[in-house]
Scaffold this active site. Sequence first.
Site, PDB file in Angstrom:
ATOM      1  N   CYS A  97       0.816  -1.205   0.000  1.00  0.00           N
ATOM      2  CA  CYS A  97       0.000   0.000   0.000  1.00  0.00           C
ATOM      3  C   CYS A  97       0.858   1.269   0.000  1.00  0.00           C
ATOM      4  O   CYS A  97       0.365   2.342  -0.349  1.00  0.00           O
ATOM      5  CB  CYS A  97      -0.960  -0.006   1.186  1.00  0.00           C
ATOM      6  SG  CYS A  97      -0.185  -0.262   2.778  1.00  0.00           S
ATOM      7  N   HIS A  98       2.135   1.142   0.337  1.00  0.00           N
ATOM      8  CA  HIS A  98       3.020   2.315   0.316  1.00  0.00           C
ATOM      9  C   HIS A  98       3.259   2.827  -1.101  1.00  0.00           C
ATOM     10  O   HIS A  98       3.717   3.946  -1.283  1.00  0.00           O
ATOM     11  CB  HIS A  98       4.365   1.981   0.991  1.00  0.00           C
ATOM     12  CG  HIS A  98       5.146   0.909   0.320  1.00  0.00           C
ATOM     13  ND1 HIS A  98       4.869  -0.440   0.509  1.00  0.00           N
ATOM     14  CD2 HIS A  98       6.183   0.961  -0.548  1.00  0.00           C
ATOM     15  CE1 HIS A  98       5.719  -1.156  -0.209  1.00  0.00           C
ATOM     16  NE2 HIS A  98       6.525  -0.331  -0.863  1.00  0.00           N
TER      17      HIS A  98
END
Length: 174
Positions: free
Chosen positions: A137-138
Site C-alpha cells: 500500500c506504500h
Amino acid sequence: MPQPASPIAACYGRILTRFGEVVAWLDSSGALLRLEFSVERELERAAHLGTPRDDGALGDVAEQLAEYECGTRKVFSLRRAASGTPFQQRVWEELCRIPYGTTLSYGELARRVGDPGAARAVGRANATNPIALIVPCHRVIGHDGGLTGYAGGLPLKAALLAFEMAHTPPPLFA
C-alpha cells in the site's frame, strides 16, 4: 457494511527490519493475517487476545523480508489470509500488482479495480490493509504525485519508496 469475521490468530512474532520492527500474525495454517509497523499497538492486541508469541513460526516471513531488504525480492510469495470485504480484497489484490519501485494514484487504482469513481473508497481500503509492505500500500500516492497517508507514517512510506527506487534497474531503452 459489516466486516467479515476475522480469522483466529494462532501466534504472533516480532521481526527486526531495516525499516523498524514489525509484528506479524499467522493463522493456524501458517498464512499471514497481519504485518504491522505499529509494534506497541500490536503487542497490546496480542496481550488482550492472549495470542502466544512464536518468533520461530515466522521463518518464511522473516526470510522474505530479509530478501526484500537486500533488494533481491521484488514480489512476496507468502500465503495471506487477511479478512476484509470483497471490495477491500479486490483493492489489496490490485495493490500486489503494482510493480516494485513504481507508484500509482488512488484514482488509477480505482480504475484498475473497475470502479473509476471510487478513489476515496480505494483510499479507505488501502488504509485498512492489514499486511503492510507485503501488500504494498506504500506504492499508492496522491493524484499530484505527493505522498499521502500511511499507517506507518509518511517518513516510513518515503523511505520504502526511496529504497525500492534505488534498487530498481533503469529501463533498457529510455
